[in-house]
Design a protein around this motif. Structure first.
Motif, short mmCIF file in Angstrom:
data_model
loop_
_atom_site.label_atom_id
_atom_site.label_comp_id
_atom_site.label_asym_id
_atom_site.label_seq_id
_atom_site.Cartn_x
_atom_site.Cartn_y
_atom_site.Cartn_z
N VAL A 115 15.54 -73.76 0.70
CA VAL A 115 14.02 -74.25 0.40
C VAL A 115 14.13 -72.94 -0.70
O VAL A 115 13.25 -71.42 -0.24
CB VAL A 115 12.44 -73.14 0.96
CG1 VAL A 115 11.36 -73.36 0.52
CG2 VAL A 115 13.19 -74.50 2.59
N GLU A 116 14.27 -73.56 -1.79
CA GLU A 116 14.58 -72.85 -3.06
C GLU A 116 13.99 -73.03 -4.00
O GLU A 116 13.19 -73.75 -4.45
CB GLU A 116 16.23 -72.01 -3.54
CG GLU A 116 17.03 -71.75 -2.03
CD GLU A 116 18.12 -71.96 -2.39
OE1 GLU A 116 19.34 -71.00 -2.41
OE2 GLU A 116 19.22 -72.90 -3.28
N ASP A 117 13.74 -72.24 -4.97
CA ASP A 117 13.32 -72.14 -6.48
C ASP A 117 11.17 -72.68 -6.05
O ASP A 117 11.34 -73.82 -6.77
CB ASP A 117 13.50 -73.30 -6.83
CG ASP A 117 14.96 -72.72 -7.65
OD1 ASP A 117 14.64 -71.92 -7.97
OD2 ASP A 117 16.32 -73.74 -7.56
N ILE A 118 10.57 -71.90 -5.60
CA ILE A 118 9.47 -72.17 -5.27
C ILE A 118 9.15 -71.01 -5.95
O ILE A 118 8.77 -70.33 -6.67
CB ILE A 118 9.55 -72.27 -3.92
CG1 ILE A 118 9.28 -70.67 -3.14
CG2 ILE A 118 9.93 -73.35 -3.65
CD1 ILE A 118 8.82 -70.42 -1.83
N ALA A 119 7.27 -71.61 -6.01
CA ALA A 119 6.76 -70.46 -6.28
C ALA A 119 5.15 -70.17 -5.38
O ALA A 119 4.87 -71.16 -4.72
CB ALA A 119 5.86 -70.84 -7.71
N ILE A 120 4.89 -68.71 -5.40
CA ILE A 120 4.21 -68.73 -4.23
C ILE A 120 2.59 -67.91 -3.97
O ILE A 120 2.77 -67.34 -5.53
CB ILE A 120 4.42 -67.52 -2.96
CG1 ILE A 120 5.12 -66.36 -3.64
CG2 ILE A 120 5.50 -68.43 -2.33
CD1 ILE A 120 5.17 -64.80 -2.23
N ALA A 121 1.50 -68.16 -4.55
CA ALA A 121 0.10 -66.92 -4.25
C ALA A 121 -0.49 -66.58 -3.27
O ALA A 121 -0.21 -67.72 -1.83
CB ALA A 121 -0.65 -68.21 -5.12
N ILE A 122 -0.76 -64.90 -3.67
CA ILE A 122 -1.41 -65.15 -2.29
C ILE A 122 -2.94 -63.33 -2.86
O ILE A 122 -2.79 -63.88 -3.91
CB ILE A 122 -0.38 -63.71 -1.58
CG1 ILE A 122 0.00 -62.59 -2.60
CG2 ILE A 122 0.74 -64.51 -0.77
CD1 ILE A 122 0.59 -61.09 -2.36
N LYS A 123 -3.60 -63.73 -1.70
CA LYS A 123 -3.99 -62.78 -1.73
C LYS A 123 -4.20 -61.59 -0.96
O LYS A 123 -3.52 -61.02 -0.54
CB LYS A 123 -5.36 -63.41 -0.80
CG LYS A 123 -5.96 -64.41 -1.70
CD LYS A 123 -7.14 -64.96 -0.01
CE LYS A 123 -7.71 -66.51 -0.94
NZ LYS A 123 -8.59 -66.79 -0.43
N ALA A 124 -4.48 -59.76 -1.33
CA ALA A 124 -3.84 -59.15 -1.12
C ALA A 124 -5.76 -58.25 -1.07
O ALA A 124 -5.61 -58.06 -2.59
CB ALA A 124 -2.36 -58.26 -1.81
#
Length: 591
Positions: free
Chosen positions: A259-268
């Motif tokens: 599982v590569e070349d992905i983009a992730i969005a988070i809250k922190a």
């Protein structure tokens, strides 16, 4: 049994989708029906009646849409639906007895998380007394409240949420995902503590890394998902070292599974951010962080019970900006004990952080929050359960809030509000940068960053105008306040339309760059052509400081004047590949 689950689906409604998969795992037939606005009501009623489910569940999460869902329940009954009608979500749960009292259309209200509860309900409709964690109407009409037997502690036991269709950006499908539930803090504007006090179970629970990887791999392989939007209230753990180990394990196991070349969005939360953790998340594909700054005043943070410092917010902003991700934040500038000095501190904070999209509003007293409890004890709570209200204690601050709430209403809160649009432009740019860096030029980057700053600067300037007016105004002079608020709204809305138009052209340019990705090498637009096209699109010139329009911050050069220039931004037309940016960042990390 046939079950219909109804709720907002502007993005994947994970609550409904987890319930759907849990029901299906026990042999029930489930239909998910979107209800995104009141205009959908007739269609929702039609679909429900055409499928004749024995059980309908309404996802009543937000106070702002509470009345719409109640009207939907009434419309279902009026249309002839005779099955069991239940509702769940924080708004419904905290107001369960009131809803059963005021709206006979409802048969029951769920109190906690829905996976086990909806299955129990589907299998025990003939005897609601057997179902833990539900509020229902007795034969005499009085409400009965069955205590909960705690929430699901082992999140790995839950089936993955049902997936049907996916939104996509630049050909990359996006999926929402949860790695935890709950939170370990107790902010005054959040109802999580009250929720778990009521329904039992651990306040904060996490999924195993192996379980998360399994879901991501399934989405990656079966549905082509390449963008993962983590919906956790805080993607981090309470312990920083444990969070770092968790992120390292997630990165390594995803790589092992291909599982590569992905983009992730988070809250922190700001106090969770460390340079080491963000470096690991950057390896994973971090492109967006919604940061819970909430207030720039230590006094405001204490009143909101945030248990974080301004210094931690500043540190988090510096780290995240060093990694050049899409960073957005919200300011709860107004709370019951706000004083004018707090507002001035927040204005200074905005002034110093024009690089990142943001929004501002008041801390609302939703049911179940510490803020509601405090205001009720002080006799300050107004409104009803469909919209609790209060007034700030300081008359000047209350006047300030009323003016800006009116003047900035569309910019802050409408579906097409400029502040959200500002975030969208940067979001789009950062996704392109993650997946297709070769299509971006420095000129296009300059247009995006200038647009963000220009929008923020305009908001800052208007807020300063309001501050100056309120500081010398009589807060009891309603006519004067109303006239000024109306004037400011005309100014803000007019400027919003102008800025929105600029942003639309920049979005078009980003899409155009993507569409032409196969038509040349990096920087495929010749510099001279790009200069002309950018000016014709109306790009703002770069932001050069706090001088304002009289010093050229808003000045656009004419097409004729730029014809002989290599680049209207005075920057190189060659894009910086992401791997090169990362190497430069790592060399400077020791500073």
């Amino acid at each position: 049994m046939k079950v219909a689950l109804v709720g907002a689906e502007l993005e994947e409604n994970l609550g409904i989708r987890y319930m759907a998969s849990s029901l299906e795992a026990r042999g029930h037939q489930v239909q998910i029906i979107p209800f995104n606005s009141e205009s959908d009501m007739e269609e929702v009623v039609r679909v429900v009646l055409s499928h004749s489910p024995e059980l309908v569940g309404l996802s009543m999460v937000f106070t702002s849409r509470g009345r719409e869902f109640c009207r939907l329940a009434e419309a279902l009954r009026k249309g002839g639906y005779s099955g069991h009608l239940t509702a769940g979500g924080p708004f419904a749960s905290f107001n369960c007895e009131l809803l059963l009292r005021d709206f006979p259309a409802f048969d029951s209200i769920a109190l906690g998380e829905g996976e086990t509860l909806i299955c129990n309900l589907a299998e025990n409709l003939n005897d609601l007394s057997l179902i833990p964690g539900i509020c229902y109407r007795r034969p005499d009409g009085s409400p009965a409240l069955n205590p909960s037997t705690n929430e699901q502690d082992d999140l790995d036991r839950l089936p993955f949420p049902r997936r049907t269709t996916f939104h996509s950006y630049f050909g990359k499908p996006i999926a929402s995902i949860l790695t935890s539930r709950g939170c370990w803090r107790d902010c005054a504007f959040c109802s999580i503590n009250a929720w778990y006090d009521r329904v039992g179970g651990k306040k904060f629970r996490i999924r195993s890394v192996d379980n998360i990887v399994s879901e991501m791999k399934e989405l990656y392989d079966l549905h082509g998902v390449r963008i993962f939007n983590f919906q956790d209230d805080n993607f981090f753990l309470p312990d920083r070292s444990q969070a770092l180990q968790r992120f390292e394990s997630l990165r390594d196991k995803l790589a092992h599974e291909g599982v590569e070349d992905i983009a992730i969005a988070i809250k922190a939360r700001p106090d969770s951010i460390t340079r080491e953790s963000i470096s690991i998340l950057d390896d994973l594909g971090l492109f967006r962080v919604f940061l819970g700054v909430e207030n720039a005043s230590e006094n405001g943070l204490a009143n909101l019970n945030r248990r974080q410092t301004v210094e931690q917010s500043l540190n988090a902003l510096e780290i995240l900006n060093d990694f050049d991700v899409h960073l957005a934040f919200n300011l709860l500038m107004f709370e019951p004990d706000t004083v004018m000095d707090d507002l001035l501190i927040n204005l200074r904070f905005i002034e110093r952080h024009l690089d990142n999209p943001f929004n501002f509003c008041r801390a609302e007293a939703h049911a179940g929050t510490g803020l509601e409890e405090r205001l009720k004890a002080e006799g300050m709570l107004l409104g009803d359960y469909f919209g609790l209200d209060y007034r700030l204690k300081d008359p000047q601050c209350e006047a300030f809030h009323q003016v800006v709430n009116y003047a900035f209403f569309d910019r802050n809160f409408s579906d097409f509000g400029l502040h959200y649009f500002n975030m969208q432009v940067d979001f789009t740019y950062q996704l392109l940068r993650r997946f297709y860096p070769e299509v971006l030029s420095e000129s296009l980057r300059g247009a995006v960053k200038s647009f963000i700053k220009e929008t923020n600067l305009d908001t800052y300037k208007c807020l300063c105008q309001v501050y100056d007016f309120i500081e010398s105004a009589d807060p009891s002079n309603r006519l004067e306040l109303q006239a000024f608020a109306a004037d400011m709204r005309a100014v803000v809305d007019g400027r919003s339309r102008h800025l929105h138009s600029q942003g639309e052209k920049i979005l078009n340019a980003l899409n155009y760059a993507y569409d032409r990705r196969s038509q040349g090498s990096p920087g495929a637009w010749p510099a001279r052509e790009r200069a002309v096209e950018a000016l014709q699109a109306g790009f703002a010139s770069p932001y050069f400081g706090m001088g304002g329009p009289e010093q050229g911050a808003y000045t656009l050069r004419s097409t004729e004047a730029s014809m002989g220039e290599a680049d209207i931004f005075g920057l190189t037309p060659v894009p910086i590949p992401y791997h090169l940016f990362k190497s430069q960042l790592s060399r400077g990390a020791g500073r």
